[in-house]
Design a protein around this motif. Structure first.
Motif, PDB file in Angstrom:
ATOM      1  N   LEU A  66       7.061 -10.518 -52.116  1.00  0.00           N
ATOM      2  CA  LEU A  66       7.225  -9.475 -53.131  1.00  0.00           C
ATOM      3  C   LEU A  66       6.234  -8.346 -52.861  1.00  0.00           C
ATOM      4  N   SER A  67       6.694  -7.119 -53.047  1.00  0.00           N
ATOM      5  CA  SER A  67       5.829  -5.959 -52.806  1.00  0.00           C
ATOM      6  C   SER A  67       5.193  -5.451 -54.086  1.00  0.00           C
ATOM      7  N   SER A  68       5.656  -5.935 -55.237  1.00  0.00           N
ATOM      8  CA  SER A  68       5.144  -5.454 -56.525  1.00  0.00           C
ATOM      9  C   SER A  68       4.275  -6.510 -57.186  1.00  0.00           C
ATOM     10  N   THR A  69       3.179  -6.093 -57.749  1.00  0.00           N
ATOM     11  CA  THR A  69       2.317  -7.005 -58.512  1.00  0.00           C
ATOM     12  C   THR A  69       2.761  -7.110 -59.963  1.00  0.00           C
ATOM     13  N   ASP A  70       3.844  -6.427 -60.311  1.00  0.00           N
ATOM     14  CA  ASP A  70       4.363  -6.482 -61.678  1.00  0.00           C
ATOM     15  C   ASP A  70       5.444  -7.541 -61.840  1.00  0.00           C
ATOM     16  N   VAL A  71       5.646  -8.311 -60.791  1.00  0.00           N
ATOM     17  CA  VAL A  71       6.663  -9.361 -60.842  1.00  0.00           C
ATOM     18  C   VAL A  71       6.000 -10.712 -60.598  1.00  0.00           C
ATOM     19  N   ASP A  72       6.193 -11.628 -61.524  1.00  0.00           N
ATOM     20  CA  ASP A  72       5.667 -12.981 -61.373  1.00  0.00           C
ATOM     21  C   ASP A  72       6.525 -13.739 -60.352  1.00  0.00           C
ATOM     22  N   LYS A  73       5.884 -14.382 -59.394  1.00  0.00           N
ATOM     23  CA  LYS A  73       6.627 -15.064 -58.322  1.00  0.00           C
ATOM     24  C   LYS A  73       7.557 -16.132 -58.878  1.00  0.00           C
ATOM     25  N   ASP A  74       7.086 -16.861 -59.875  1.00  0.00           N
ATOM     26  CA  ASP A  74       7.897 -17.937 -60.421  1.00  0.00           C
ATOM     27  C   ASP A  74       9.147 -17.394 -61.102  1.00  0.00           C
ATOM     28  N   VAL A  75       9.008 -16.304 -61.839  1.00  0.00           N
ATOM     29  CA  VAL A  75      10.165 -15.691 -62.495  1.00  0.00           C
ATOM     30  C   VAL A  75      11.127 -15.133 -61.452  1.00  0.00           C
ATOM     31  N   ALA A  76      10.584 -14.501 -60.414  1.00  0.00           N
ATOM     32  CA  ALA A  76      11.439 -13.994 -59.341  1.00  0.00           C
ATOM     33  C   ALA A  76      12.213 -15.137 -58.696  1.00  0.00           C
ATOM     34  N   PHE A  77      11.514 -16.232 -58.407  1.00  0.00           N
ATOM     35  CA  PHE A  77      12.175 -17.386 -57.793  1.00  0.00           C
ATOM     36  C   PHE A  77      13.284 -17.924 -58.686  1.00  0.00           C
ATOM     37  N   ARG A  78      13.009 -18.064 -59.972  1.00  0.00           N
ATOM     38  CA  ARG A  78      14.013 -18.604 -60.883  1.00  0.00           C
ATOM     39  C   ARG A  78      15.240 -17.701 -60.940  1.00  0.00           C
ATOM     40  N   ASN A  79      15.034 -16.389 -60.899  1.00  0.00           N
ATOM     41  CA  ASN A  79      16.169 -15.468 -60.901  1.00  0.00           C
ATOM     42  C   ASN A  79      16.959 -15.570 -59.600  1.00  0.00           C
ATOM     43  N   PHE A  80      16.260 -15.595 -58.472  1.00  0.00           N
ATOM     44  CA  PHE A  80      16.953 -15.757 -57.193  1.00  0.00           C
ATOM     45  C   PHE A  80      17.808 -17.028 -57.199  1.00  0.00           C
ATOM     46  N   LYS A  81      17.211 -18.109 -57.692  1.00  0.00           N
ATOM     47  CA  LYS A  81      17.882 -19.410 -57.667  1.00  0.00           C
ATOM     48  C   LYS A  81      19.129 -19.405 -58.546  1.00  0.00           C
ATOM     49  N   ARG A  82      19.001 -18.903 -59.759  1.00  0.00           N
ATOM     50  CA  ARG A  82      20.154 -18.955 -60.672  1.00  0.00           C
ATOM     51  C   ARG A  82      21.256 -18.018 -60.225  1.00  0.00           C
ATOM     52  N   PHE A  83      20.892 -16.862 -59.659  1.00  0.00           N
ATOM     53  CA  PHE A  83      21.922 -15.949 -59.162  1.00  0.00           C
ATOM     54  C   PHE A  83      22.619 -16.540 -57.942  1.00  0.00           C
ATOM     55  N   LEU A  85      23.052 -19.799 -57.225  1.00  0.00           N
ATOM     56  CA  LEU A  85      23.914 -20.906 -57.616  1.00  0.00           C
ATOM     57  C   LEU A  85      25.102 -20.459 -58.451  1.00  0.00           C
ATOM     58  N   SER A  86      24.998 -19.333 -59.133  1.00  0.00           N
ATOM     59  CA  SER A  86      26.100 -18.844 -59.966  1.00  0.00           C
ATOM     60  C   SER A  86      27.061 -17.950 -59.198  1.00  0.00           C
ATOM     61  N   GLY A  87      26.777 -17.702 -57.913  1.00  0.00           N
ATOM     62  CA  GLY A  87      27.679 -16.892 -57.108  1.00  0.00           C
ATOM     63  C   GLY A  87      27.457 -15.390 -57.208  1.00  0.00           C
ATOM     64  N   ARG A  88      26.363 -14.974 -57.837  1.00  0.00           N
ATOM     65  CA  ARG A  88      26.129 -13.535 -58.007  1.00  0.00           C
ATOM     66  C   ARG A  88      25.869 -12.825 -56.673  1.00  0.00           C
ATOM     67  N   PHE A  89      25.409 -13.594 -55.659  1.00  0.00           N
ATOM     68  CA  PHE A  89      25.150 -12.991 -54.352  1.00  0.00           C
ATOM     69  C   PHE A  89      26.379 -13.001 -53.439  1.00  0.00           C
ATOM     70  N   ASP A  90      27.449 -13.656 -53.875  1.00  0.00           N
ATOM     71  CA  ASP A  90      28.618 -13.799 -53.014  1.00  0.00           C
ATOM     72  C   ASP A  90      29.197 -12.462 -52.540  1.00  0.00           C
ATOM     73  N   PRO A  91      29.278 -11.424 -53.403  1.00  0.00           N
ATOM     74  CA  PRO A  91      29.831 -10.149 -52.926  1.00  0.00           C
ATOM     75  C   PRO A  91      29.012  -9.523 -51.797  1.00  0.00           C
ATOM     76  N   TYR A  92      27.760  -9.929 -51.651  1.00  0.00           N
ATOM     77  CA  TYR A  92      26.904  -9.369 -50.610  1.00  0.00           C
ATOM     78  C   TYR A  92      26.943 -10.216 -49.338  1.00  0.00           C
ATOM     79  N   SER A  93      27.662 -11.338 -49.389  1.00  0.00           N
ATOM     80  CA  SER A  93      27.622 -12.294 -48.291  1.00  0.00           C
ATOM     81  C   SER A  93      28.738 -12.053 -47.290  1.00  0.00           C
ATOM     82  N   ASN A  94      28.482 -12.466 -46.067  1.00  0.00           N
ATOM     83  CA  ASN A  94      29.490 -12.450 -45.021  1.00  0.00           C
ATOM     84  C   ASN A  94      29.977 -13.867 -44.795  1.00  0.00           C
ATOM     85  N   GLY A  95      31.268 -14.009 -44.493  1.00  0.00           N
ATOM     86  CA  GLY A  95      31.815 -15.343 -44.276  1.00  0.00           C
ATOM     87  C   GLY A  95      32.877 -15.654 -45.299  1.00  0.00           C
ATOM     88  N   GLY A  96      33.787 -16.562 -44.932  1.00  0.00           N
ATOM     89  CA  GLY A  96      34.896 -16.891 -45.810  1.00  0.00           C
ATOM     90  C   GLY A  96      34.875 -18.325 -46.247  1.00  0.00           C
TER      91      GLY A  96
END
Length: 398
Positions: A66-83, A85-96
């Protein structure tokens, strides 16, 4: 790193060495840095390093920080993880569908999500962390109970209730298949080593034709692979499907009596329980109708203790199975029925306590997941009394 456990040493996860001796292309990840499996992010394979100063990680991972000190690593990790697993990153992904998905860091870095002020982020981490500590304690208790049961049952299943006080005799014949422990040379004097089919009738199952609608949706419970979780209980009391009397009559399946011991011989090899009501099963199970000298609850405990033996007896490279001829040769130690019941009672007491703790863990995990979803989305805000403890730390680096 694994999708479930985060960063772990490879020798703690794999039973053999999986990394190359040439680590020139491996990546260094340092404490506080993130890494994700570029082709497995949709499975939640992302974490940040907390427990080590640094480590080497496979080239298949992408490392970032992380480049910002205004973001807690644990909160960032939890957001990355839930997005992830919920498929929120799928539109950015390559592959079928038939190809592994991958996501470049440039696409991941462009993803935006809202976060509260730093003090509130840290409060969220504290609250969710407290629940996760309770989950960890529950998991440790489950592991300790399982270990205690294994040690206790090994003694009971080889020396009986009397333990070292029992008069003993040499093992009367060679114990080839069905061993509950290695190195057993003597057994209690009033016990015997018998072929299981001498004291219980072995029954296989069958699947009535799926092309005959009138074979299905009847009133006869039919146990299938869809019900293997039910074998964790001491008695199977329900099935996901039922068949008709006509389906039974026109197949090799049989309705087996109450207290039949059912054993999963494919997929989830080793699970065992007994039927609370008369049932039929698919061919994925080996079923035992116990005779008068064998207590069904005792046989369940014997089977549950035989994990190492089941591992040894499985065949197949992709789908592990124990074939029916193996069951015809199984041998078990046979105490008097009164002692069988007392041994079974001890094993079942352990099983009930473990089941209770697993249910506690399940509730904690459900609460953690639901609360995380609400707190990280902002639908629920923590009270000021919790957040205020972190306000004096808000200026510190996250």
């Amino acid at each position: 790193m694994t999708k479930h456990r985060g960063f772990v040493r490879s020798n703690e996860y794999f039973s053999k060495s999986v990394y190359s001796e040439n680590t020139e292309n491996y990546k260094i990840v340092r404490r506080g840095q993130f890494a994700y499996a570029t082709i497995h992010l949709d499975e939640g394979s992302i974490d940040y390093l907390k427990n080590y100063d640094a480590g080497l990680i496979s080239p298949m991972y992408t490392v970032f920080e992380l480049s910002s000190t205004d973001v807690d690593k644990d909160v960032a990790f939890r957001n990355f993880k839930r997005f992830a697993l919920s498929g929120r990153f799928d539109p950015y992904s390559n592959g079928g569908v038939n190809r592994r998905k991958s996501i470049l860091f440039s696409d991941l870095a462009a993803f935006k999500f809202a976060i509260p002020p730093l003090a509130e982020q840290r409060a969220i981490s504290e609250v969710l962390g407290a629940i996760e500590e309770a989950i960890a304690r529950s998991e440790a208790l489950i592991a300790a109970l399982a270990e205690a049961k294994h040690a206790t049952m090994r003694e009971l299943l080889t020396r009986g209730i009397r333990g070292q006080k029992a008069p003993i005799k040499p093992l009367p014949s060679r114990w080839v298949l069905g061993r509950v422990a290695e190195g057993i040379t003597h057994i209690p004097a009033d016990w015997d080593l018998v072929t299981l089919t001498k004291v219980a009738k072995l029954e296989s199952g069958h699947t009535p034709s799926r092309d005959k609608p009138d074979y299905w949706n009847g009133d006869i419970p039919w146990l299938s692979l869809a019900d293997t979780e039910a074998l964790d209980a001491l008695e199977v009391d329900r099935t996901s499907e039922c068949v008709t009397a006509k389906g039974i009559a026109n197949s090799s399946a049989r309705v087996l009596p109450k207290d039949t011991v059912v054993f999963s011989r494919t997929a989830t090899v080793g699970k065992a329980s007994r039927m609370k009501y008369p049932m039929a099963t698919s061919q994925d199970f080996a079923n035992w109708v116990c005779g008068p000298t064998l207590v069904p609850a005792y046989l369940v405990q014997v089977f549950r203790h035989m994990e190492r033996e089941w591992d040894r007896l499985q065949e197949g490279s992709t789908h592990k199975t124990i074939y029916m001829p193996v069951f015809k040769k199984l041998q078990i130690l046979l105490p008097p029925t009164t002692e069988q019941q007392r041994i079974a009672d001890v094993g079942e007491a352990f099983d009930m306590r473990i089941a209770q703790e697993r249910e506690t863990r399940k509730v904690l995990v459900g609460n953690r997941d639901a609360l995380a979803q609400e707190l990280l989305s902002g639908r629920i805000r923590l009270p000021e009394s919790i957040i205020v403890r972190h306000r004096d730390k808000a200026g510190q680096a996250a």
